[in-house]
Scaffold this motif. Structure first.
Motif, PDB file in Angstrom:
ATOM      1  N   UNK A 292      11.465   4.227  -8.820  1.00  0.00           N
ATOM      2  CA  UNK A 292      10.245   4.802  -8.260  1.00  0.00           C
ATOM      3  C   UNK A 292       9.164   4.813  -9.336  1.00  0.00           C
ATOM      4  N   UNK A 293       7.903   4.638  -8.911  1.00  0.00           N
ATOM      5  CA  UNK A 293       6.798   4.722  -9.860  1.00  0.00           C
ATOM      6  C   UNK A 293       5.577   5.278  -9.140  1.00  0.00           C
ATOM      7  N   UNK A 294       4.788   6.060  -9.856  1.00  0.00           N
ATOM      8  CA  UNK A 294       3.534   6.587  -9.328  1.00  0.00           C
ATOM      9  C   UNK A 294       2.395   5.673  -9.773  1.00  0.00           C
ATOM     10  N   UNK A 295       1.508   5.341  -8.825  1.00  0.00           N
ATOM     11  CA  UNK A 295       0.421   4.399  -9.071  1.00  0.00           C
ATOM     12  C   UNK A 295      -0.903   5.025  -8.635  1.00  0.00           C
ATOM     13  N   UNK A 296      -1.952   4.988  -9.457  1.00  0.00           N
ATOM     14  CA  UNK A 296      -3.277   5.364  -8.943  1.00  0.00           C
ATOM     15  C   UNK A 296      -3.644   4.450  -7.771  1.00  0.00           C
ATOM     16  N   UNK A 297      -4.091   5.017  -6.684  1.00  0.00           N
ATOM     17  CA  UNK A 297      -4.351   4.223  -5.477  1.00  0.00           C
ATOM     18  C   UNK A 297      -5.275   3.027  -5.721  1.00  0.00           C
ATOM     19  N   UNK A 298      -6.306   3.122  -6.591  1.00  0.00           N
ATOM     20  CA  UNK A 298      -7.155   1.949  -6.807  1.00  0.00           C
ATOM     21  C   UNK A 298      -6.448   0.772  -7.477  1.00  0.00           C
ATOM     22  N   UNK A 299      -5.257   0.989  -8.028  1.00  0.00           N
ATOM     23  CA  UNK A 299      -4.518  -0.090  -8.685  1.00  0.00           C
ATOM     24  C   UNK A 299      -3.463  -0.724  -7.785  1.00  0.00           C
ATOM     25  N   UNK A 300      -3.513  -0.382  -6.511  1.00  0.00           N
ATOM     26  CA  UNK A 300      -2.547  -0.890  -5.544  1.00  0.00           C
ATOM     27  C   UNK A 300      -3.131  -2.092  -4.812  1.00  0.00           C
ATOM     28  N   UNK A 301      -2.283  -3.091  -4.558  1.00  0.00           N
ATOM     29  CA  UNK A 301      -2.678  -4.304  -3.845  1.00  0.00           C
ATOM     30  C   UNK A 301      -1.691  -4.584  -2.721  1.00  0.00           C
ATOM     31  N   UNK A 302      -2.131  -5.155  -1.610  1.00  0.00           N
ATOM     32  CA  UNK A 302      -1.175  -5.641  -0.623  1.00  0.00           C
ATOM     33  C   UNK A 302      -0.443  -6.858  -1.176  1.00  0.00           C
ATOM     34  N   UNK A 303       0.772  -7.091  -0.726  1.00  0.00           N
ATOM     35  CA  UNK A 303       1.460  -8.328  -1.095  1.00  0.00           C
ATOM     36  C   UNK A 303       0.697  -9.484  -0.451  1.00  0.00           C
ATOM     37  N   UNK A 304       0.261 -10.467  -1.247  1.00  0.00           N
ATOM     38  CA  UNK A 304      -0.549 -11.547  -0.660  1.00  0.00           C
ATOM     39  C   UNK A 304       0.252 -12.402   0.310  1.00  0.00           C
ATOM     40  N   UNK A 305      -0.441 -12.967   1.272  1.00  0.00           N
ATOM     41  CA  UNK A 305       0.207 -13.796   2.266  1.00  0.00           C
ATOM     42  C   UNK A 305       0.946 -14.960   1.645  1.00  0.00           C
TER      43      UNK A 305
END
Length: 322
Positions: free
Chosen positions: A97-110
């Motif tokens: 598990x890891x905590x991430x600041x929301x602005x550093x999150x990306x969707x998995x690219x297609x």
């Protein structure tokens, strides 16, 4: 949860898979259940005691990950529990598990599977922030990247080609250079036997991981109005800079890093991630830029992954599956 911990500064054997407290997301943060992480040279330096994490960041190594959203902290919008994501981290990727600041999150690219996606955030944000946002590489220019066979290099080749640049690379063997050519490199330089200044001619943008050892020659290879961006110090930290050469070429030298940037602000990690999502992720989705994964190992074998990277035995990235 379980995570890789560093027993003490030292070799790969100091990495241990151990129980540590579960992280909890605070305001503006997201808890991610990690599917995979990837190994970066910064992780090796941290293991050796030379690159401590930013203050307030977990001691668990790992600058990127992929996985699924497990929980949302207060104030987070735009994400749902169960979303498949990848993330740029200041640390903590070698864990369940890891905590991430929301602005550093990306969707998995297609077109990219969840495990391979772990190899993208650090190289994507490093290359885009330096080559595009800072150095402003454009179509028709010549781009030189040192260490073309590494994680940064293999990604930078593809991004520069997608932008319409002529791409030159340095690497340490004919085999590794041939694989760089398969990714789109136009000019291939074996740094063991060739002088990159003579082989490349002039470069508008140079992305350098060597630092002091290449500083003078990097300035020599710059075209008028050229831009040298230094992102590593594998060749030392102190060098002599000929200001006269820079003035004659109207050239610039910059040195940047990602890990210690703030989340917010015009040059913060959030701004970099937002631009990567908007401009680079479509290139990944349509196949112009793809992950280059040398091997996938279980996270418990993090020590073996570090040995491989230290031994120069890797083309692209090593991924650790959690």
């Amino acid at each position: 949860m379980r995570a890789i911990t560093i027993r003490e500064p030292g070799g790969p054997d100091v990495l241990e898979w151990a129980e540590v407290p579960d992280p909890e997301p605070g305001p503006g943060e997201v808890l991610v259940r990690v599917a995979a992480t990837a190994v970066n040279r910064a992780d090796l330096l941290q293991r050796q005691g030379h690159y401590p994490p930013p203050k307030g960041t977990t001691d668990v190594p790992g600058l990127e990950c992929s996985g699924t959203v497990a929980a949302l902290g207060p104030g987070v919008t735009g994400w749902e529990v169960g979303d498949e994501v990848c993330a740029l981290l200041a640390g903590g990727g070698y864990a369940e598990l890891v905590v991430v600041p929301a602005p550093q999150l990306l969707p998995v690219p297609g077109g990219v599977d969840l495990v391979a996606a772990a190899s993208l955030p650090e190289v994507a944000c490093t290359v885009w922030s330096n080559v595009v946002m800072l150095a402003r590489l454009s179509a028709g220019e010549t781009f030189l990247v040192h260490g073309g066979a590494g994680g940064i290099g293999t990604h930078a080749i593809q991004v520069a080609k997608a932008l319409g640049a002529r791409v030159a690379v340095t690497a340490g063997s004919a085999e590794r250079l041939a694989r760089c050519a398969e990714l789109g490199a136009d000019v291939l330089v074996d740094y063991r036997s060739q002088d990159f200044v003579a082989e490349v001619g002039r470069a508008d943008v140079v992305l350098d991981n060597m630092g002091a050892a290449y500083l003078d020659r990097n300035v020599d290879v710059l075209a008028p109005d050229g831009r040298l961006v230094i992102i590593g110090m594998q060749g030392g930290v102190k060098g002599e800079l000929n200001i006269g050469k820079l003035l004659a070429k109207r050239a610039s030298v910059s040195a940047t890093g990602l890990r210690f940037r703030p989340v917010d602000g015009p040059s913060g990690k959030g701004a970099v991630v937002a631009e990567v999502r908007e401009r680079l992720w479509p290139m990944v989705a349509d196949g112009r830029v793809r992950p280059v994964v040398d091997r996938v190992l279980p996270v418990r074998e993090a020590g073996e992954a570090h040995r491989a990277l230290e031994g120069g035995d890797v083309f692209g990235k090593v991924v650790l599956e959690v």
